[in-house]
Design an enzyme around this catalytic site. Structure first.
Site, PDB file in Angstrom:
ATOM      1  N   LYS A  69      20.757  37.390 -18.062  1.00 12.06           N
ATOM      2  CA  LYS A  69      20.166  38.122 -18.913  1.00 12.06           C
ATOM      3  C   LYS A  69      19.514  37.438 -19.965  1.00 12.06           C
ATOM      4  O   LYS A  69      18.375  36.994 -20.139  1.00 12.06           O
ATOM      5  CB  LYS A  69      20.734  39.394 -18.553  1.00 12.06           C
ATOM      6  CG  LYS A  69      19.187  39.890 -19.255  1.00 12.06           C
ATOM      7  CD  LYS A  69      19.626  41.828 -19.413  1.00 12.06           C
ATOM      8  CE  LYS A  69      19.055  42.919 -19.659  1.00 12.06           C
ATOM      9  NZ  LYS A  69      19.316  43.856 -20.037  1.00 12.06           N
ATOM     10  N   GLU A 116      30.600  32.586 -20.929  1.00  7.49           N
ATOM     11  CA  GLU A 116      31.315  31.716 -19.935  1.00  7.49           C
ATOM     12  C   GLU A 116      30.639  31.341 -19.409  1.00  7.49           C
ATOM     13  O   GLU A 116      30.260  30.114 -18.628  1.00  7.49           O
ATOM     14  CB  GLU A 116      31.397  33.087 -19.322  1.00  7.49           C
ATOM     15  CG  GLU A 116      32.758  33.545 -19.939  1.00  7.49           C
ATOM     16  CD  GLU A 116      32.603  35.163 -20.823  1.00  7.49           C
ATOM     17  OE1 GLU A 116      31.497  35.561 -21.334  1.00  7.49           O
ATOM     18  OE2 GLU A 116      32.928  35.570 -20.570  1.00  7.49           O
ATOM     19  N   GLY A 169      22.124  45.183 -17.131  1.00  9.51           N
ATOM     20  CA  GLY A 169      23.171  44.105 -16.055  1.00  9.51           C
ATOM     21  C   GLY A 169      23.750  44.214 -14.973  1.00  9.51           C
ATOM     22  O   GLY A 169      23.500  43.350 -14.174  1.00  9.51           O
ATOM     23  N   ARG A 170      24.741  45.387 -14.742  1.00  8.19           N
ATOM     24  CA  ARG A 170      25.573  46.106 -13.806  1.00  8.19           C
ATOM     25  C   ARG A 170      24.749  46.834 -12.674  1.00  8.19           C
ATOM     26  O   ARG A 170      24.429  47.469 -11.345  1.00  8.19           O
ATOM     27  CB  ARG A 170      25.906  46.995 -14.154  1.00  8.19           C
ATOM     28  CG  ARG A 170      25.894  48.591 -15.564  1.00  8.19           C
ATOM     29  CD  ARG A 170      27.046  48.576 -15.780  1.00  8.19           C
ATOM     30  NE  ARG A 170      26.602  49.919 -17.072  1.00  8.19           N
ATOM     31  CZ  ARG A 170      26.296  49.767 -18.914  1.00  8.19           C
ATOM     32  NH1 ARG A 170      26.415  47.538 -18.500  1.00  8.19           N
ATOM     33  NH2 ARG A 170      26.043  50.335 -19.388  1.00  8.19           N
ATOM     34  N   GLU A 179      31.982  50.677 -17.328  1.00  7.17           N
ATOM     35  CA  GLU A 179      30.781  50.571 -18.398  1.00  7.17           C
ATOM     36  C   GLU A 179      30.008  51.113 -18.656  1.00  7.17           C
ATOM     37  O   GLU A 179      29.269  51.413 -19.740  1.00  7.17           O
ATOM     38  CB  GLU A 179      30.645  48.745 -17.745  1.00  7.17           C
ATOM     39  CG  GLU A 179      30.034  48.154 -19.410  1.00  7.17           C
ATOM     40  CD  GLU A 179      29.546  46.576 -19.049  1.00  7.17           C
ATOM     41  OE1 GLU A 179      29.447  46.643 -17.558  1.00  7.17           O
ATOM     42  OE2 GLU A 179      29.779  45.522 -19.688  1.00  7.17           O
ATOM     43  N   HIS A 217      49.347  50.035   3.467  1.00  2.00           N
ATOM     44  CA  HIS A 217      51.057  48.939   3.123  1.00  2.00           C
ATOM     45  C   HIS A 217      51.067  49.795   1.754  1.00  2.00           C
ATOM     46  O   HIS A 217      52.271  48.434   1.812  1.00  2.00           O
ATOM     47  CB  HIS A 217      50.881  47.509   4.250  1.00  2.00           C
ATOM     48  CG  HIS A 217      50.137  47.958   5.431  1.00  2.00           C
ATOM     49  ND1 HIS A 217      51.798  48.795   6.461  1.00  2.00           N
ATOM     50  CD2 HIS A 217      49.574  48.781   6.154  1.00  2.00           C
ATOM     51  CE1 HIS A 217      51.188  49.092   7.020  1.00  2.00           C
ATOM     52  NE2 HIS A 217      49.584  48.805   7.577  1.00  2.00           N
ATOM     53  N   LYS A 224      34.227  39.232 -28.186  1.00  2.00           N
ATOM     54  CA  LYS A 224      33.497  38.462 -27.935  1.00  2.00           C
ATOM     55  C   LYS A 224      33.683  37.546 -29.479  1.00  2.00           C
ATOM     56  O   LYS A 224      33.657  36.982 -29.743  1.00  2.00           O
ATOM     57  CB  LYS A 224      31.803  38.354 -27.390  1.00  2.00           C
ATOM     58  CG  LYS A 224      31.904  38.797 -26.205  1.00  2.00           C
ATOM     59  CD  LYS A 224      30.221  39.204 -25.832  1.00  2.00           C
ATOM     60  CE  LYS A 224      30.056  39.613 -24.114  1.00  2.00           C
ATOM     61  NZ  LYS A 224      28.686  39.813 -24.804  1.00  2.00           N
TER      62      LYS A 224
HETATM   63  C1  G6Q Z   1      26.406  44.073 -17.795  1.00  2.00           C
HETATM   64  C2  G6Q Z   1      26.906  43.963 -18.494  1.00  2.00           C
HETATM   65  C3  G6Q Z   1      27.207  42.673 -18.423  1.00  2.00           C
HETATM   66  C4  G6Q Z   1      26.474  41.639 -18.617  1.00  2.00           C
HETATM   67  C5  G6Q Z   1      26.679  40.571 -18.266  1.00  2.00           C
HETATM   68  C6  G6Q Z   1      26.028  39.078 -17.933  1.00  2.00           C
HETATM   69  O1  G6Q Z   1      25.599  45.791 -17.642  1.00  2.00           O
HETATM   70  O2  G6Q Z   1      26.117  43.959 -19.617  1.00  2.00           O
HETATM   71  O3  G6Q Z   1      28.638  42.869 -17.517  1.00  2.00           O
HETATM   72  O4  G6Q Z   1      26.398  41.758 -17.041  1.00  2.00           O
HETATM   73  O5  G6Q Z   1      27.511  39.746 -19.841  1.00  2.00           O
HETATM   74  O6  G6Q Z   1      25.517  39.514 -19.703  1.00  2.00           O
HETATM   75  P1  G6Q Z   1      24.440  37.981 -19.720  1.00  2.00           P
HETATM   76  O7  G6Q Z   1      23.001  38.333 -17.232  1.00  2.00           O
HETATM   77  O8  G6Q Z   1      23.035  37.986 -20.317  1.00  2.00           O
HETATM   78  O9  G6Q Z   1      24.899  36.756 -18.943  1.00  2.00           O
END
Ligand code: G6Q
Length: 549
Positions: free
Chosen positions: A205, A211, A265-266, A351, A382, A510
């Site tokens: 996003k 990462e 994001g989620r 989250e 199990h 971070k």
């Molecule tokens: C989700 C969070 C988080 C996010 C990641 C990746 O709701 O905000 O998991 O999706 O940190 O972020 P980017 O899509 O900006 O790389």
């Protein structure tokens, strides 16, 4: 907290004290209609709440709480595009992404639907090009492998969906997911791939996530080492809201699939973040997933609270978390394909609602999100099911299964379903001392030897579960399930009065990682920091400086 919610919470606590120890066996014996009364049927979807530790009065009081917290008004605020994500000053409109009707959905006075549809049309065309083989790599070879590079919300959702529906994928178009900055994951993935036939989808996003940027840069270097710089245009696309950063990375904005700041994001698998789903499974499957989400949205928006599946799941969760003090919640899909569902729901729930202050900054007065965890059944049986049956914690569980499999191996699915049904029964009704004694006596034990074993073999029962059954695990049903849980989390967030759509808690780590990073370099003089972290850093620096390291 309003006086109405305060009164509703107090009524629930008094009700709990009055109920005392709840016996599911007694509740079923007293009410022959309990199953019908406490289950919901939405077409083929059964949501059975009857094995939960509650009565009709409990539900009535929980519904009072939902009304006092104005769940319905907040739901309408979400759909109206109000900035209910207050700390980020954003609207929350993932429901627009799966809206399939002609009605407009407004954000800041503008209908977002034309833009949503335009991106979907581009995704459709691109998925068709890649899947038909008309999109070629730089050498003219068709694409056989799609690698989604993203993390968190830009990874878990699409990965979970691709795995869950892999039985619908073509074997000649594989999907891979790389998220961790640990190069071990990217290295292992690249080792199996041919650059000439690989398409990278960089899903971020913000397009700034450490990462993802590291993995994308390494993937780009791997590709250009084999095929040259010019190949990037044929082998990289982006999904982002940040066109400038995408262009700076070297991906033509023409090859960027956009979304909007009102998609968290989620909650983003329904947006262009779902491109890897459309590529792997076909755009029609992605559309069917959206249809399923939309079906659940309509239910959530129109069903009365007392027959509203996300509302009821949310309220039952509140009962366990806040009134009965259960700190965890297990998601146990009896479906190997849903292996990543617990991880996706863990992010969604923890989250969104893992917060300690309310929207207005004051502390929340009650526990919020439980720890969400889980594994597929029967594997879990199990392993950790021991604790579910005989441990000292009560862990409310969700058990999920499809009536029909999508493979043709005989003998498996009946066993799988029998195990799901048996676990719900065993958790709820247990095995009492009298039965244990009789069984031990029948096995020939007597006296002290028999008595010594009795406590170990007793199952106390009254361990709650919610069972969710459906015809098949298809895209539509998966869409319904994901949206069901999204709205459950929404309902709970409203009741706790928190902002479910920010995630400030992920920021500090971070920031500190960025500060520590330079101190890992051999020539650096580490900055002063706490003795433990400094000691760990010194140990790592020593090991990394050893000859041959
Ligand atoms: C989700 C969070 C988080 C996010 C990641 C990746 O709701 O905000 O998991 O999706 O940190 O972020 P980017 O899509 O900006 O790389």
């Amino acid at each position: 907290m309003s006086s109405a919610t305060d009164a509703a919470w107090k009524a629930l606590e008094a009700h709990r004290d009055e109920l005392g120890r709840i016996s599911l066996a007694r509740l079923f014996a007293e009410d022959p209609d309990r199953f019908a009364r406490f289950s919901l049927v939405l077409d083929d979807l059964l949501i059975d709440l009857s094995k939960n530790l509650l009565t009709a009065e409990t539900l009535r009081l929980l519904l009072d709480l939902a009304r006092a917290a104005e769940v319905e008004a907040w739901r309408e605020r979400m759909w109206a595009g109000e900035r209910i994500n207050t700390t980020e000053d954003r609207a929350v409109l993932h429901v627009a992404l799966r809206h399939r009707g002609p009605e407009p959905i407004f954000c800041d006075g503008r209908d977002v639907m034309p833009e949503v549809r335009a991106v979907l049309a581009r995704m459709k065309a691109f998925a068709h090009e890649v899947r038909s083989g008309s999109w070629r790599g730089a050498t003219g070879a068709p694409i056989t492998d799609v690698v989604n590079i993203g993390i968190g919300g830009s990874d878990l959702g699409p990965q979970m969906v691709c795995r869950a529906l892999a039985h619908l994928a073509r074997p000649d178009l594989r999907a891979h997911f790389v998220s961790n900055v640990d190069g071990a994951q990217l290295a292992a993935t690249l080792a199996r791939l041919d650059p000439a036939r690989t398409l990278f989808v960089v899903a971020s996003k913000t397009f700034t996530t450490q990462e993802t940027m590291q993995n994308a840069a390494s993937a780009r270097a791997w590709l250009t080492a084999a095929l040259g710089e010019a190949a990037v245009a044929r082998h990289f696309v982006a999904v982002s809201t940040n066109a400038r950063a995408v262009a700076a990375f070297g991906i033509d904005p023409e090859r960027m699939f956009g979304f909007w700041d009102w998609v968290g994001g989620r909650y983003s698998l329904w947006s262009a973040i779902g491109l890897s789903i459309a590529l792997h499974l076909g755009f029609e499957r992605f559309e069917a997933l959206l249809e399923g989400g939309w079906a659940m949205d309509r239910h959530f928006r129109t069903a009365p609270l007392e027959r509203n599946a996300p509302v009821l799941l949310g309220l039952v969760g509140i009962w366990y978390r806040d009134i009965l003090g259960c700190s965890t919640h297990a998601v146990l899909p009896y479906d190997q394909r849903l292996e990543r569902l617990p991880a996706h729901l863990q992010q969604l729930d923890m989250e969104s609602n893992g917060k300690r202050v309310r929207r207005d900054g004051r502390p929340v007065e009650r526990p919020t999100a439980p720890v969400v965890w889980g594994e597929p059944g029967t594997n879990g049986q199990h392993a950790f099911f021991q604790l579910l049956h005989q441990g000292t914690e009560i862990v409310p569980c969700d058990l999920l299964a499809a009536a029909l499999p999508d493979h043709d191996l005989p003998g498996h699915h009946e066993k799988l379903l029998a195990n799901l049904l048996a676990q719900g029964e065993a958790l709820a009704f247990g095995k009492d001392e009298a039965r244990v004694r009789a069984e031990l006596a029948a096995a020939g034990l007597t006296g002290d030897a028999l008595e010594a074993l009795v406590p170990h073999k007793v199952f106390p029962g009254d361990r709650p579960s919610t069972t969710i059954l459906f015809r098949r695990l298809d895209p539509f049903t998966l869409g319904r399930l994901i949206a069901l849980y999204e709205h459950k989390v929404f309902v709970q967030g409203v009741i706790w009065g928190i902002d479910s759509f920010d995630q400030w808690g992920v920021e500090l780590g971070k920031e500190l990682a960025a500060r520590i990073l330079p101190d890992l370099a051999p020539e650096a003089t580490p900055a002063p920091r706490d003795p433990s972290t400094a000691g760990q850093l010194a140990h790592l620096r020593r090991l990394r400086a050893e000859p041959g390291a």
